[in-house]
Design an enzyme around this catalytic site. Sequence first.
Site, mmCIF file in Angstrom:
data_model
loop_
_atom_site.group_PDB
_atom_site.id
_atom_site.type_symbol
_atom_site.label_atom_id
_atom_site.label_comp_id
_atom_site.label_asym_id
_atom_site.label_seq_id
_atom_site.Cartn_x
_atom_site.Cartn_y
_atom_site.Cartn_z
ATOM 1 N N GLU A 245 0.886 -1.168 0.000
ATOM 2 C CA GLU A 245 0.000 0.000 0.000
ATOM 3 C C GLU A 245 0.915 1.207 0.000
ATOM 4 O O GLU A 245 1.554 1.524 0.995
ATOM 5 C CB GLU A 245 -0.919 -0.040 1.231
ATOM 6 N N GLU A 380 4.424 12.985 -4.991
ATOM 7 C CA GLU A 380 3.783 12.992 -3.684
ATOM 8 C C GLU A 380 4.582 13.846 -2.712
ATOM 9 O O GLU A 380 5.781 13.640 -2.524
ATOM 10 C CB GLU A 380 3.657 11.569 -3.140
#
Length: 487
Positions: A245, A380
């Site tokens: 994840e 990000e």
Amino acid sequence: MHIDGDWSESWSGRWFDTKNPYTGEVWARIPRADAHDVDRAVRAAHEAFTRGAWAEMHPSDRGLLLHRLADLIAQNAEELASLEVRDNGKLRVEMLGQMRYLPRWFQYYGGLADKIEGTVTPIDKKGMFHYVTHEPLGVVAAITPWNSPLLLTAWKLAPALAAGNTVVVKPSEFASASMLGLAKLFEKAGFPKGVINVITGFGNEAGEPLVEHPLVARIAFTGGNVGGRRIAEAAARNFKRVSLELGGKSPNIVFEDADLDAAVKGVISGIFAASGQTCMAGSRLLVHRNVHDEVVSRLLERMKTARLGDPNSPDTDVGPIATEPQLDRILGCIAMGKAEGAKCVLGGERATRPECGNGWFVEPTIFTGVLNDMRIAQEEVFGPVLSVISFDSDEEAVAIANDTPYGLAAGVWTSSLARATEMPRRLKAGTVWVNAYRVVSYLAPFGGFKASGIGRENGIDAIREYLEPKSVFINPRPAINNPFTLQ
């Protein structure tokens, strides 16, 4: 550390300091594990998996242990929340909410433990009986991040244990104390020795040996893409099962027919809650050109009054950044956005307000005039930094939203039922919220497309990640007509 049911220092006797993000001061010392400690923990987990009380335990009894752990977490929610706030600087109101919700994972998977059923197949081979069972894999390595340590550990620990595996948890070196606090509850719940082990330390010294250990059957990782890629490569060398994840650059899309009051609150929740330190952060605001100025104006009005400061205070809106290296990275990303030509209309620097003291704070930052090919829109940041991008049509919104290496989450704000049903189909993201953002549940699978990861956590699908199907053929009348042909 917690290894084979006992508390111990590291084999080397070394420790490392952990700092409070709000004060910048050392508040705890954590054992610094190396390959010797990893080997001890993995072998303890392997021993517990292959023989003894856990290996022989009925699934219903495994479920009861998970329910007991859930009860203990509920009873100790205040203490666990306090540890998390000290560890990563998140708001106490959020961490206490997480701790009070955390028991649901262990209750849910505790209920599933004795419902892992096989199937009898009406096989097409005459006279042959066939069935399928689902068996646990063995030792699971759970490697967790610093932003929501216990919640994201539960996403792995609960289904892995319910399926009958044993676990070695390696928390982030920046947030280990709360995991050690949780480990105290394992014994109280009655888990046999070696079933759950916790080692603490750095990635290169403890994480890598854990991933590469030959007795580890599966790796469950939440973290950044660099670490995820290294784990996937290491796992591939030994054909280990893996779930990742990873990061995101999630779009939060506001259409011109949206309820703008609700949308603005959703945008704030998506990027400024938890100081933007969530993998699902809605860091790209895609807003229709007709309402662009209105939405930005409302965002600025609200965020100019946002209160930074003590994460334990109920009046604080935005807490500190969890780690000093992450603070430096966020400030570097902000400088990058300015250099690219994006217009910084709010924040854009380290927060030096008196209420921030010596903590690691960044002013909530908003960029407008962002183009989707800018690095500030593609990379990000993992901080309170919002990139605003305008669009003119549904097709353009979808194209911009999907034009990123990531695919973890997306938000859609609209009053149109057609858009509410059509946009989730067109967006390449593992989770899509319509007129909501940052909602998770133990019942709902979570994970990403593309560079946002592999596999799913939560929901009934997650327990299958920790099971191996086995196909069994039984011939009640042993007879082989021709041994040189496929039967």
